[in-house]
Design a protein around this motif. Structure first.
Motif, mmCIF file in Angstrom:
data_model
loop_
_atom_site.group_PDB
_atom_site.id
_atom_site.type_symbol
_atom_site.label_atom_id
_atom_site.label_comp_id
_atom_site.label_asym_id
_atom_site.label_seq_id
_atom_site.Cartn_x
_atom_site.Cartn_y
_atom_site.Cartn_z
ATOM 1 N N TRP A 152 -8.321 9.683 -3.475
ATOM 2 C CA TRP A 152 -9.142 10.024 -2.315
ATOM 3 C C TRP A 152 -9.449 11.519 -2.266
ATOM 4 N N THR A 207 -10.185 7.697 5.309
ATOM 5 C CA THR A 207 -10.739 6.535 4.617
ATOM 6 C C THR A 207 -9.643 5.809 3.833
ATOM 7 N N LEU A 263 -1.164 -1.275 -4.459
ATOM 8 C CA LEU A 263 -2.285 -0.386 -4.152
ATOM 9 C C LEU A 263 -1.698 1.006 -3.977
ATOM 10 N N ALA A 272 0.874 -1.179 0.000
ATOM 11 C CA ALA A 272 0.000 0.000 0.000
ATOM 12 C C ALA A 272 0.904 1.219 0.000
ATOM 13 N N LEU A 302 -2.435 5.004 -3.405
ATOM 14 C CA LEU A 302 -3.477 5.893 -2.902
ATOM 15 C C LEU A 302 -2.989 7.335 -3.011
ATOM 16 N N ARG A 348 -7.085 1.612 4.575
ATOM 17 C CA ARG A 348 -6.749 0.472 3.715
ATOM 18 C C ARG A 348 -5.347 -0.068 3.972
ATOM 19 N N GLU A 352 -4.647 -3.819 4.797
ATOM 20 C CA GLU A 352 -4.645 -4.873 3.779
ATOM 21 C C GLU A 352 -3.239 -5.295 3.375
#
Length: 363
Positions: free
Chosen positions: A63, A72, A37, A4, A39, A76, A79
């Motif tokens: 986001w 939010t 991932l 992430a 973000l 994540r 994960e």
């Protein structure tokens, strides 16, 4: 296994020079089996100036640029096997440091700095800087430049482990193409107008342009519209990554100018160095310590210590010599400086540390 990665933007290079680095390195890690991932915030009009669609090798989450949107996205982190917070996201950077507290106990935590000299100067000037709390608690600091001085400085702030993962070339993205007459020039520079680089661009680009009025100079990047320029300098604004190859292949030579902090610390080749040489461009770079570790001066790159050096290089440069330097540089970066090679080192580090952690947990 999953990474992430909280960074400025994977999808847009608009006011975001790190995009090339993220794409090259994370794409190469995906090829080595990692789920990516990424973000990124909806900030600075980057989503309105995307260079690429989300690649098939990454899940990209954009986001909302709000506290709620940030939190939010942070949720994540649970994960992932590796949780990365990059420097310079641009919004909610201090809040995002809390993502390390949300990582699973068995996950690796990594602060990845894409402008380490600037970060270190900021932290040293602020005794209460949030990074001072975070660095001793996370597993690794990775940087895209800086060498031993940066490593030692992060360790002095309490970092357990720090190592540079330098910029490099993705040969599938940056490579020779047909010249584009729209980028025709004797010397071209691609650089956004930033406070910690503007004076150096005046020295290494605008002063040589004024000294060589018969030569054509091309300046790409954001922020230059209201800057006074010599008459032989053409400004063209933002140049998307899809046009970088033509921008680098067309002029007689391409210039690299480091930001103040990068030049002072050294060992920090910019993404532009590898983009240009990967396209076979003849590169002129301002001097910074360690340049010879990446490219051989006078053979693979021309090095300038001031504007007079830039003007002298350009005045003496023939198309034949420019092509020879460009070919030699491209051969060198393909041999020694690709993102596949950088990703091999990162992959080995992550897998080794994860395996050791899980082995200890099972004991």
């Amino acid at each position: 296994m999953k990474i992430a990665f909280y960074g400025s933007s994977l999808l847009s290079s608009y006011w975001n020079g790190a995009a090339t680095y993220y794409r090259g390195l994370l794409g190469a890690l995906a090829e080595r089996g990692w789920d990516i991932l990424f973000l990124e915030p909806d900030a600075f009009d980057r989503q309105q100036h995307r260079d690429i669609d989300a690649p098939d090798w990454a899940e990209v989450v954009v986001w909302d640029n709000t506290v709620e949107g940030c939190k939010t996205a942070m949720a994540r982190a649970v994960e992932a096997d590796v949780v990365v917070k990059a420097s310079g996201v641009g919004v909610f950077d201090d809040v995002l440091l809390g993502v390390f507290d949300l990582a699973r106990p068995d996950a690796l935590t990594v602060y990845w700095d894409v402008d380490a000299p600037a970060t270190l100067a900021e932290v040293k000037a602020a005794p209460d800087h949030p990074l001072r709390r975070v660095l001793p608690q996370i597993d690794h600091v990775l940087t895209y430049g800086g060498g031993a001085p940066v490593v030692q400085a992060f360790q002095a702030l309490g970092a357990r482990d720090c190592r540079p993962i330098y910029n490099a070339l993705d040969p599938a993205t940056h490579h020779p193409v047909q010249p584009d007459p729209g980028f025709s020039a004797d010397l071209a520079l691609l650089a956004n107008r930033l406070p910690d680089r503007e004076r150096r661009i005046e020295t290494f680009f605008l002063e040589p342009a004024a000294a060589l009025p018969q030569r054509r100079f091309l300046l790409g990047g954001n922020g230059w519209a209201d800057k006074a320029m010599p008459a032989n300098v053409q400004t063209i604004g933002h140049v998307g990554t899809a046009q970088h190859n033509a921008f680098n292949c067309t002029p007689l030579a391409v210039l690299n100018v480091a930001r103040d902090s990068m030049a002072e610390v050294g060992f920090s080749p910019a993404t532009r160095v590898f983009e240009a040489t990967g396209a076979g461009a003849c590169l002129i770079t301002d001097y910074w310590e360690g340049v010879e570790q990446f490219l051989k001066p006078d053979v693979e790159v021309l090095v300038a210590r001031d504007g007079q050096d830039v003007a002298a290089h350009l005045a003496a440069l023939t198309p034949e010599r420019a092509q020879a330097i460009g070919r030699a540089a491209r051969d060198r970066v393909l041999a020694d400086h690709t993102y596949a090679q950088r990703a091999e080192a990162v992959d080995a580090l992550f897998r080794e540390r994860l395996a050791a952690r899980r082995e200890r947990s099972a004991a």
